[in-house]
Every structure is written in structure tokens, then in C-alpha cells.
Design a protein around this motif. Sequence first.
Motif, PDB file in Angstrom:
ATOM      1  N   ARG A 120      56.745  38.606 -62.006  1.00  0.00           N
ATOM      2  CA  ARG A 120      57.594  39.690 -62.492  1.00  0.00           C
ATOM      3  C   ARG A 120      59.066  39.363 -62.298  1.00  0.00           C
ATOM      4  NH1 ARG A 120      52.867  42.207 -60.954  1.00  0.00           N
ATOM      5  NH2 ARG A 120      52.113  43.740 -62.442  1.00  0.00           N
ATOM      6  N   ARG A 121      59.909  40.201 -62.926  1.00  0.00           N
ATOM      7  CA  ARG A 121      61.349  39.954 -62.971  1.00  0.00           C
ATOM      8  C   ARG A 121      62.076  40.895 -62.007  1.00  0.00           C
ATOM      9  NH1 ARG A 121      61.386  40.322 -67.695  1.00  0.00           N
ATOM     10  NH2 ARG A 121      61.804  38.239 -68.529  1.00  0.00           N
ATOM     11  N   TRP A 122      62.849  40.338 -61.105  1.00  0.00           N
ATOM     12  CA  TRP A 122      63.739  41.115 -60.225  1.00  0.00           C
ATOM     13  C   TRP A 122      65.176  40.688 -60.484  1.00  0.00           C
ATOM     14  CZ3 TRP A 122      58.862  41.695 -58.206  1.00  0.00           C
ATOM     15  CH2 TRP A 122      58.600  42.840 -57.443  1.00  0.00           C
ATOM     16  N   ILE A 123      66.115  41.633 -60.529  1.00  0.00           N
ATOM     17  CA  ILE A 123      67.535  41.333 -60.627  1.00  0.00           C
ATOM     18  C   ILE A 123      68.232  42.004 -59.445  1.00  0.00           C
ATOM     19  CG2 ILE A 123      69.650  41.585 -61.983  1.00  0.00           C
ATOM     20  CD1 ILE A 123      68.006  41.376 -64.493  1.00  0.00           C
ATOM     21  N   LEU A 124      68.889  41.187 -58.604  1.00  0.00           N
ATOM     22  CA  LEU A 124      69.470  41.653 -57.350  1.00  0.00           C
ATOM     23  C   LEU A 124      70.927  41.202 -57.241  1.00  0.00           C
ATOM     24  CD1 LEU A 124      66.525  40.620 -54.980  1.00  0.00           C
ATOM     25  CD2 LEU A 124      66.937  42.882 -55.973  1.00  0.00           C
ATOM     26  N   PRO A 125      71.737  41.900 -56.429  1.00  0.00           N
ATOM     27  CA  PRO A 125      73.119  41.458 -56.208  1.00  0.00           C
ATOM     28  C   PRO A 125      73.150  40.078 -55.553  1.00  0.00           C
ATOM     29  CG  PRO A 125      72.789  43.692 -55.386  1.00  0.00           C
ATOM     30  CD  PRO A 125      71.437  43.147 -55.700  1.00  0.00           C
ATOM     31  N   ASP A 127      76.098  36.592 -54.673  1.00  0.00           N
ATOM     32  CA  ASP A 127      77.375  35.899 -54.821  1.00  0.00           C
ATOM     33  C   ASP A 127      77.100  34.551 -55.476  1.00  0.00           C
ATOM     34  OD1 ASP A 127      79.765  34.580 -54.640  1.00  0.00           O
ATOM     35  OD2 ASP A 127      80.010  34.841 -52.472  1.00  0.00           O
ATOM     36  N   PRO A 128      77.590  34.352 -56.717  1.00  0.00           N
ATOM     37  CA  PRO A 128      77.313  33.092 -57.409  1.00  0.00           C
ATOM     38  C   PRO A 128      77.806  31.860 -56.664  1.00  0.00           C
ATOM     39  CG  PRO A 128      78.213  34.724 -58.929  1.00  0.00           C
ATOM     40  CD  PRO A 128      78.372  35.276 -57.545  1.00  0.00           C
ATOM     41  N   ALA A 129      78.822  32.034 -55.787  1.00  0.00           N
ATOM     42  CA  ALA A 129      79.388  30.886 -55.077  1.00  0.00           C
ATOM     43  C   ALA A 129      78.656  30.591 -53.769  1.00  0.00           C
ATOM     44  CB  ALA A 129      80.863  31.128 -54.782  1.00  0.00           C
ATOM     45  N   ALA A 130      77.796  31.511 -53.341  1.00  0.00           N
ATOM     46  CA  ALA A 130      77.113  31.321 -52.060  1.00  0.00           C
ATOM     47  C   ALA A 130      75.898  30.419 -52.216  1.00  0.00           C
ATOM     48  CB  ALA A 130      76.689  32.667 -51.491  1.00  0.00           C
ATOM     49  N   SER A 131      75.608  29.708 -51.156  1.00  0.00           N
ATOM     50  CA  SER A 131      74.427  28.846 -51.148  1.00  0.00           C
ATOM     51  C   SER A 131      73.277  29.614 -50.495  1.00  0.00           C
ATOM     52  CB  SER A 131      74.715  27.564 -50.361  1.00  0.00           C
ATOM     53  OG  SER A 131      73.562  26.752 -50.307  1.00  0.00           O
ATOM     54  N   ASP A 162      80.008  41.960 -59.283  1.00  0.00           N
ATOM     55  CA  ASP A 162      80.547  40.710 -58.730  1.00  0.00           C
ATOM     56  C   ASP A 162      79.573  39.552 -58.790  1.00  0.00           C
ATOM     57  OD1 ASP A 162      82.952  41.978 -58.079  1.00  0.00           O
ATOM     58  OD2 ASP A 162      82.141  42.678 -56.166  1.00  0.00           O
ATOM     59  N   GLY A 163      78.358  39.812 -59.222  1.00  0.00           N
ATOM     60  CA  GLY A 163      77.397  38.734 -59.331  1.00  0.00           C
ATOM     61  C   GLY A 163      75.966  39.207 -59.168  1.00  0.00           C
ATOM     62  N   PHE A 164      75.046  38.462 -59.739  1.00  0.00           N
ATOM     63  CA  PHE A 164      73.640  38.837 -59.693  1.00  0.00           C
ATOM     64  C   PHE A 164      72.788  37.579 -59.697  1.00  0.00           C
ATOM     65  CE2 PHE A 164      74.288  37.921 -64.095  1.00  0.00           C
ATOM     66  CZ  PHE A 164      73.076  37.446 -64.549  1.00  0.00           C
ATOM     67  N   VAL A 165      71.538  37.780 -59.316  1.00  0.00           N
ATOM     68  CA  VAL A 165      70.543  36.729 -59.482  1.00  0.00           C
ATOM     69  C   VAL A 165      69.318  37.350 -60.151  1.00  0.00           C
ATOM     70  CG1 VAL A 165      69.525  37.095 -57.177  1.00  0.00           C
ATOM     71  CG2 VAL A 165      69.221  34.903 -58.332  1.00  0.00           C
ATOM     72  N   VAL A 213      59.844  39.821 -51.122  1.00  0.00           N
ATOM     73  CA  VAL A 213      59.761  38.837 -52.199  1.00  0.00           C
ATOM     74  C   VAL A 213      59.662  37.446 -51.583  1.00  0.00           C
ATOM     75  CG1 VAL A 213      61.026  37.818 -54.122  1.00  0.00           C
ATOM     76  CG2 VAL A 213      61.016  40.305 -53.806  1.00  0.00           C
ATOM     77  N   ARG A 214      58.686  36.659 -52.037  1.00  0.00           N
ATOM     78  CA  ARG A 214      58.480  35.321 -51.457  1.00  0.00           C
ATOM     79  C   ARG A 214      58.338  34.275 -52.559  1.00  0.00           C
ATOM     80  NH1 ARG A 214      53.646  37.963 -48.062  1.00  0.00           N
ATOM     81  NH2 ARG A 214      54.879  39.213 -46.607  1.00  0.00           N
ATOM     82  N   GLY A 215      58.904  33.100 -52.290  1.00  0.00           N
ATOM     83  CA  GLY A 215      58.759  31.983 -53.212  1.00  0.00           C
ATOM     84  C   GLY A 215      59.334  32.239 -54.587  1.00  0.00           C
ATOM     85  N   ALA A 216      60.464  32.951 -54.651  1.00  0.00           N
ATOM     86  CA  ALA A 216      61.050  33.303 -55.941  1.00  0.00           C
ATOM     87  C   ALA A 216      61.636  32.088 -56.652  1.00  0.00           C
ATOM     88  CB  ALA A 216      62.134  34.357 -55.748  1.00  0.00           C
ATOM     89  N   VAL A 217      61.669  32.168 -57.968  1.00  0.00           N
ATOM     90  CA  VAL A 217      62.274  31.129 -58.806  1.00  0.00           C
ATOM     91  C   VAL A 217      63.495  31.738 -59.489  1.00  0.00           C
ATOM     92  CG1 VAL A 217      61.974  29.628 -60.806  1.00  0.00           C
ATOM     93  CG2 VAL A 217      60.086  29.965 -59.194  1.00  0.00           C
ATOM     94  N   VAL A 218      64.642  31.079 -59.369  1.00  0.00           N
ATOM     95  CA  VAL A 218      65.882  31.575 -59.969  1.00  0.00           C
ATOM     96  C   VAL A 218      65.878  31.294 -61.472  1.00  0.00           C
ATOM     97  CG1 VAL A 218      68.392  31.384 -60.010  1.00  0.00           C
ATOM     98  CG2 VAL A 218      67.162  31.281 -57.829  1.00  0.00           C
ATOM     99  N   VAL A 219      66.112  32.365 -62.246  1.00  0.00           N
ATOM    100  CA  VAL A 219      66.220  32.238 -63.702  1.00  0.00           C
ATOM    101  C   VAL A 219      67.682  32.204 -64.128  1.00  0.00           C
ATOM    102  CG1 VAL A 219      65.668  33.319 -65.921  1.00  0.00           C
ATOM    103  CG2 VAL A 219      64.020  33.418 -64.047  1.00  0.00           C
ATOM    104  N   ARG A 220      68.470  33.108 -63.548  1.00  0.00           N
ATOM    105  CA  ARG A 220      69.901  33.163 -63.856  1.00  0.00           C
ATOM    106  C   ARG A 220      70.659  33.500 -62.588  1.00  0.00           C
ATOM    107  NH1 ARG A 220      71.258  37.518 -68.137  1.00  0.00           N
ATOM    108  NH2 ARG A 220      69.474  38.597 -67.202  1.00  0.00           N
ATOM    109  N   LEU A 221      71.891  33.006 -62.493  1.00  0.00           N
ATOM    110  CA  LEU A 221      72.777  33.315 -61.369  1.00  0.00           C
ATOM    111  C   LEU A 221      74.182  33.358 -61.921  1.00  0.00           C
ATOM    112  CD1 LEU A 221      73.075  33.712 -58.264  1.00  0.00           C
ATOM    113  CD2 LEU A 221      73.413  31.239 -58.106  1.00  0.00           C
ATOM    114  N   GLY A 222      74.834  34.524 -61.824  1.00  0.00           N
ATOM    115  CA  GLY A 222      76.174  34.612 -62.375  1.00  0.00           C
ATOM    116  C   GLY A 222      76.711  36.018 -62.335  1.00  0.00           C
TER     117      GLY A 222
END
Length: 235
Positions: A120-125, A127-131, A162-165, A213-222
Motif C-alpha cells: 500500500r501507499r503511505w505519504i508522510l512528512p 526532509d528531502p535533504a536528510a539521510s 517542506d517535503g514528503f516521502v 511500517v516496516r521494510g518500506a520502499v521509497v517511491v518519491r522524495l521531494g
Amino acid sequence: MCPDASPLPAACPVASAADRGSRGKAQPAALDLFIAPLTWEEPCDLQVFLTHEGVTYGGAETSSDRDVDGILWERWGGTPTATSERRWSEHHPVRQYASMERLLCAGCGRETDHEPGLGRRWILPADPAASVDWTQPLQTTTPPLCSDCALTKPWLCERLRDGFVELRVREAELVGVRGTLYSPTAPPRRREFVPFDHPDIRRIVAQQLVREVRGAVVVRLGAPPTRHTLSCRPS
């Protein structure tokens, strides 16, 4: 007194037309949010008692105040008005419970799509610059989104400005609740997280279900678009 109190049903229904929009004057679908309370919805004025068995509303408590695990929930109610808007900074406990327990969409209250191998799809706050290692376990009170709402509903949220993932998640276990924790020796503490298997679960008035949430895969970050930006508080 708390008219038209919202019960916590054993099987939460999919969003009704009244829940998805304001009374009397429909909200544009792209500017509505299922889990956000309407302006006339508010917590009931109930006294909380702490006994040796845990928290209770005493004689005012009803069977719908507790979930299937016996956890006491904050009761909300109110009198519908001809027109109303969403309070974007809050989650309605019953609709948040429904969305998290059944993995319904936070935007429209309908079932979310689960793609084989992706989840499933989650969109959360974020920081695009954070590791950040998004594969590590992450606790959230924010429900998932369906594919349609993922295109429009996140941009209603001020914290995403200010940013999302955007994550695809195959595993998101219910791990506990967040709410007001009562103690015999200290003032109540709001927004406390208590796991289901912790003894303190008897002393909390829950407001939100929490998934890990465990083992998530990043689709977008920005950073999202700024148009139609309102205020909401995912976590």
C-alpha cells in the motif's frame, strides 16, 4: 451532554456521504479529507475515572466506548450544522480508527489498493535533504492513501509543504494506541504512545491507532506543490 456521539463499531463502515463532505454544502472532493473532523464534531465533556482496573467513564460509559480489545476511546459527538468545514489539524478518532484498522484511505474512506509485491501507499512528512533509512521500522498514526487520493489529498497538509516521502509498504502492523495516559500519582499526559501488550494500556484514553511500517520502499522524495495548501497533522 454530547448529542449524536460517534460510536466505535466492531466493524467500521466505509465512509458515508455525510462523512466524506460537509452537511448541506458539499466539499469539492479534492479539498476534503475523510479522517479530519468537521467543525461541529468535538470531544464529549466526560469525566474520566481511574480505578484499580483502569480508566472508565463511570456511569456514563457505554459499550461503544471500548474497542474489541477493551481499550477506552475518546468519545466525540456534536450537532450537525447546515454548513461546515474540515478541521485539517486533527484526526477524528472513529474515522482514524476505521482507516487504520481496515487500511482504508485517509482521503476518501474507501479501500486502498494493494499491489502485489509493492503493498500500500503511505505519504508522510520528510526532509528531502536528510539521510533516512526508510527500511527501518517507523511508527505512524497516518493511514494509507488510495491511488486517486495520493494525487491530490497530501497537498492539503501543511506539514508536507517542506517535503514528503511516498512509500510503498508491504508490512504495517498495528502495534498500539496514542492518547491521554492517566496516572494515580501524576497529571494526565497527552499524545502518549502505549503498545497493546503494555500494562499501561488499561490507563489510556485512546485517540489514534498506531501502525509500525516496516521494510518500506521509497517511491518519491521531494517537495509537493503549494497550491490548495491547508493545515493537517499527520505523523
